[in-house]
Design an enzyme around this catalytic site. Structure first.
Site, PDB file in Angstrom:
ATOM      1  N   THR A 235      42.044  21.055   1.602  1.00 37.92           N
ATOM      2  CA  THR A 235      43.180  21.887   1.214  1.00 37.92           C
ATOM      3  C   THR A 235      43.773  22.587   2.426  1.00 37.92           C
ATOM      4  O   THR A 235      43.104  22.791   3.438  1.00 37.92           O
ATOM      5  CB  THR A 235      42.760  22.996   0.224  1.00 37.92           C
ATOM      6  OG1 THR A 235      41.883  23.913   0.897  1.00 37.92           O
ATOM      7  CG2 THR A 235      42.095  22.438  -1.006  1.00 37.92           C
ATOM      8  N   ASP A 236      45.033  22.964   2.278  1.00 44.80           N
ATOM      9  CA  ASP A 236      45.546  24.009   3.146  1.00 44.80           C
ATOM     10  C   ASP A 236      44.780  25.270   2.779  1.00 44.80           C
ATOM     11  O   ASP A 236      44.156  25.353   1.715  1.00 44.80           O
ATOM     12  CB  ASP A 236      47.050  24.195   2.938  1.00 44.80           C
ATOM     13  CG  ASP A 236      47.721  24.861   4.133  1.00 44.80           C
ATOM     14  OD1 ASP A 236      47.016  25.488   4.946  1.00 44.80           O
ATOM     15  OD2 ASP A 236      48.954  24.766   4.240  1.00 44.80           O
ATOM     16  N   TRP A 237      44.830  26.285   3.635  1.00 46.73           N
ATOM     17  CA  TRP A 237      43.971  27.456   3.466  1.00 46.73           C
ATOM     18  C   TRP A 237      44.390  28.259   2.220  1.00 46.73           C
ATOM     19  O   TRP A 237      45.425  28.918   2.209  1.00 46.73           O
ATOM     20  CB  TRP A 237      44.012  28.306   4.728  1.00 46.73           C
ATOM     21  CG  TRP A 237      42.905  27.976   5.693  1.00 46.73           C
ATOM     22  CD1 TRP A 237      42.050  28.875   6.282  1.00 46.73           C
ATOM     23  CD2 TRP A 237      42.503  26.692   6.184  1.00 46.73           C
ATOM     24  NE1 TRP A 237      41.145  28.213   7.098  1.00 46.73           N
ATOM     25  CE2 TRP A 237      41.400  26.876   7.056  1.00 46.73           C
ATOM     26  CE3 TRP A 237      42.953  25.391   5.975  1.00 46.73           C
ATOM     27  CZ2 TRP A 237      40.747  25.832   7.710  1.00 46.73           C
ATOM     28  CZ3 TRP A 237      42.311  24.339   6.620  1.00 46.73           C
ATOM     29  CH2 TRP A 237      41.228  24.572   7.471  1.00 46.73           C
ATOM     30  N   GLY A 238      43.564  28.164   1.181  1.00 49.89           N
ATOM     31  CA  GLY A 238      43.844  28.863  -0.061  1.00 49.89           C
ATOM     32  C   GLY A 238      44.633  28.043  -1.063  1.00 49.89           C
ATOM     33  O   GLY A 238      45.144  28.591  -2.041  1.00 49.89           O
TER      34      GLY A 238
END
Length: 818
Positions: A235-238
């Site tokens: 994932t992208d962060w979050g």
């Protein structure tokens, strides 16, 4: 080395793990590290930003550049590198990036970013290559191969349709499949098939109502089954929404660590039988394979010549800067000529963007110092405040004074940091008023005025017709100042070409009526008409066209040499165009091949880039620009057939030095058995004539439904509130406003603390405002539980009895505590 090469060893290790250990590996250990299993010798490894330079944080970790990172070479940003149109150069930059990563024991460099520049206001456009998917894919492939040649992985991002910063963590991009495949996925497809990046980073947003982190069609069907991707999806962060659904849909790794919140949900789903453990094993095997690759990096710490990398950054900057205009050969400058250097950016260089890509450079060079070493009669005036650019008539008057006394005035103008950054989109395309007024005043005082631009994306130039010479410097990296000085004095020769269109007005962009969307949704009603595909089809005037760029020398493109004028589906047709440097300086030219389908049964742009070749030529030298045609040069995605097809017919092949400067043309007959489906033939796309008048009905619901193959989805109401409601939405209520204020400050502390930097503060504010509530729970690493979140939602939705019941349940001790 690849994820696939480590699969067997990784699978054997996973077979020895407990369910809890496997679940723990599906998310990060902390902000930058993967989890490990010490008893099996699986050690944590590090991943880190960013696309144009290493941003490794040893101590305080954050995702938005608030805390310092180790010194690393800051190369030109992607918008600049793309203007080089030089795959060999970008491969070499990739090698340097990979080497610096290996020296710092970094397993994966989080880049390159290959999202298409749908609209010039996207705040992160400086991190992306182009408005064209073919150019994007080829440049990304070159960078990935370079980085990974050093035994370091890459993470191509953000997959997919992440074309704005506003509401990026929840916005729903509504886009038809043909546009999706031909424009927004094509660059990813090219890079993945050619270079096999170790990882793909999924985007925050939704695509057609499904979050990218749990999009089975994107992650499993397209990415893995159709394209043959062999690596890991993170994932992208979050960006993780429903972590269990993500495992099922092909998401392997959630970043950053979440304090075990989602790990427990994954474990619980397996225990309850709602998640097939073999699917968990599949994801964990890929994660362990990445750990194993990282462990190998830790045994190899190469020496890095940072001085050589600084020089490479300068070479890259020189090749990336674009000479947009040069009437009467005003450039290059003569060292003896009195020149007024105007603009604070000459001394206080803006050489990179703000956010997760922000690099701590090993050294920097500003243009003023470099110019003083080359010119013998220079004066200077700042013209504006480099941080704020607020109106100041005194600074303009000072600049006009020295411009009158010089033979030539060179103005360094552009966008301050506060105008473009990760986390928020630009509000308009204009330069600061102070910059435009400065240019107007100086040009009136001295007609021999040169404008040097510092910006990460296209800007409006209302003064362009009155300025004889314009140089686009983009964000040129740590060596950008000396690179620009060399170009201005002719030590170097501009070789850049625009990888994006510079339009006359913001409203000219066909996506402008649907950017950045409303009610949590953005509709891509313009379809295939992105960038030059629209401007050239509509024959709309532009400031500077896609592919444009001048040189201090001249070139001639001769007749195309080819074997035949027929192409059969499945083959490759090679041809060449002789290019001669007819001037007196060494220089480079980019030969661009555009394909036109005038007989198309379905709507297509007037022309599309399908190949290019950059040549470096000494005076009088001739080289062949070798180009080729294959199926991808002609194919379209037929939604009726559900596959790519090559329509038969006559095609025009245009060879030029920009999309508007065609030097040679010829016709090719394509022989193919493919036929266009009735559904594809019926799709006429947006009404071009309405687009030209900015008609809101250029693609009405009937037409957009035909493109989508289904009714246009209703826009999403903000009430009732839910886990993906943003802080800015709940802040409309009294209770939500109180919660928003407290959570925003806590989030800021978690992301790196307070900052005196106005741009970082604005970026943080926008990111916090548009953070979905479930992201707050995950970023808090357990300080705010999902149960706490559900209590808050019940209260916000005025369901007080439910809130009380949930609160009591959250306080009830578990069986283990009893």
């Amino acid at each position: 080395m690849s994820i696939k090469s480590e699969h067997n060893e990784a699978a054997a290790l996973v077979a020895q793990m407990t369910l809890a250990e496997k679940s723990s590996l599906t998310s990060g250990r902390d902000f930058w590290h993967l989890e490990g299993v010490a008893r099996l010798g699986v050690n944590p490894v590090m991943v880190t930003d960013g696309p144009h330079g290493l941003r490794k944080q040893d101590k305080s970790a954050d995702h938005v550049g608030l805390n310092k990172s180790v010194p690393a070479t800051c190369f030109p940003t992607a918008s600049a590198l793309a203007a080089s149109w030089d795959t060999q150069l970008i491969h070499t930059v990739g090698i340097a990036l990979g080497r610096e990563c290996a020296a710092e024991q970094v397993t994966v460099l989080l880049g390159p970013g290959v999202n298409i520049k749908r609209h010039p206001l996207c705040g992160r456009n400086f991190e992306y290559f182009s408005e064209d998917p073919w150019l994007t894919g080829k440049l990304a492939s070159a960078m990935i191969k370079g980085v990974q040649s050093q035994g370091v992985g890459t993470s191509i991002k953000h997959f997919a349709v992440n074309n704005q910063e506003h509401g990026r963590m929840y916005i729903d991009a509504i886009v038809d499949e043909r546009t999706l495949r031909e424009i927004y996925l094509r660059g990813f497809e090219i890079a993945i098939k050619e270079a096999q990046p170790w990882t793909v980073m999924c985007a925050y947003n939704r695509v057609n109502d499904t979050y990218c982190s749990e999009h089975d069609w994107l992650l499993n069907k397209v990415l893995r089954q159709e394209w043959g991707f062999e690596g890991l999806v993170m994932t992208d962060w979050g960006a993780a929404n429903n972590r269990v659904a993500g495992v099922t849909s092909g998401l392997d790794l959630e970043m950053p660590g979440n304090g075990g919140i989602n790990d427990r949900l994954v474990q619980q789903a397996v225990e309850e039988g709602t998640l097939d453990e073999t699917l968990l094993d599949r994801a964990v095997t890929r994660c362990v394979a990445l750990n194993l690759l990282g462990n190998k990096i830790q045994t190899n710490k190469p020496d890095v010549d940072l001085t050589a990398h600084h020089q490479l950054a300068k070479r890259a900057a020189i090749e990336s800067m674009v000479l947009l205009k040069n009437e009467s050969s005003l450039l290059p400058l003569d060292p003896q000529t009195p020149v007024a250097i105007i603009g604070a950016f000459a001394k206080f260089a803006r050489f990179q963007g703000t956010g997760s890509s922000q690099v701590n450079p090993t050294q920097t060079e500003n243009a003023w110092d470099a110019l003083q070493a080359l010119g013998q009669n220079l004066t200077y005036a700042p013209g504006y405040d480099p941080k704020t650019s607020v109106p100041d008539t005194t600074l303009i008057a000072e600049a006009v004074s020295i411009a009158k006394q010089a033979k030539i005035a060179v103005i360094f103008a552009g966008l301050p940091n506060i105008f473009e950054s990760e986390g928020f989109d630009r509000s308009h395309m204009a330069l600061p008023d102070q910059h435009n007024q400065l240019i107007d005043a100086v040009a009136q005082a001295n007609p021999n005025t040169v404008v040097v631009l510092t910006n990460g994306a296209p800007v409006l130039m209302p003064w362009a017709d009155r300025i004889p010479a314009i140089m686009e410097g983009y964000l040129g990296g740590q060596s950008g100042g000396s690179a620009m000085a060399d170009l201005l004095y002719g030590i170097g020769n501009p070789g850049g070409k625009l990888a994006e269109t510079f339009q006359l007005n913001q409203a000219d962009a066909p996506s402008d009526l649907n950017f950045p969307g409303q009610q949590r949704q953005v509709q891509y009603r313009e379809g295939l008409y992105v960038g030059y595909r629209y401007f050239d089809t509509a024959q709309l005037p532009v400031r500077f066209p896609f592919g444009h760029g001048l040189s201090y020398t001249t070139f001639n493109v001769g007749p195309v040499l080819r074997e035949r004028d027929t192409f059969s589906s499945g083959e490759t047709l090679k041809f060449s165009a002789p290019v001669t440097n007819t001037g007196d300086r060494s220089g480079s030219e980019v030969i661009q091949m555009y394909v036109r389908a005038p007989q198309s049964e379905t709507y297509r742009p007037a022309q599309e880039l399908k190949d290019f070749c950059k040549l470096h030529l000494d005076p009088g030298a001739t080289k062949n620009a070798d180009l080729c045609l294959n199926n991808s040069s002609f194919e379209i995605y037929d939604v009726g057939h559900g596959q790519w097809i090559v329509p038969a017919g006559l095609y025009e092949i245009a060879i030029g030095t920009s999309s508007r400067d065609i030097k040679q043309q010829f016709t090719v007959e394509v022989i193919s058995k493919d036929s266009i489906s009735s559904a594809a033939a019926a799709n006429k796309g947006p009404r071009l004539e309405a687009l030209l008048t900015s008609d809101e009905q250029f693609c009405d619901d009937t037409q957009f439904s035909m493109m989508l193959g289904k009714p246009v989805p209703a826009k999403e109401p903000s009430r009732p509130f839910h886990e993906n409601s943003a802080l800015v939405e709940i802040g409309e209520t009294w209770m939500g406003a109180k919660f928003k204020k407290k959570v925003a400050e806590a989030f800021k502390q978690n992301m790196g603390g307070n900052s005196n930097n106005e741009t970082l503060n604005k970026m943080f504010e926008e990111m916090a405002n548009h953070m979905p509530l479930r992201g707050i729970a995950l970023f808090s690493r357990g300080k705010i539980s999902l149960q706490d979140l559900h209590v808050m939602l019940a209260l916000l939705n005025n369901r007080y009895l439910e809130a009380f019941r949930l609160w009591r349940q959250s306080r009830r001790p578990s069986s283990s505590e009893e």
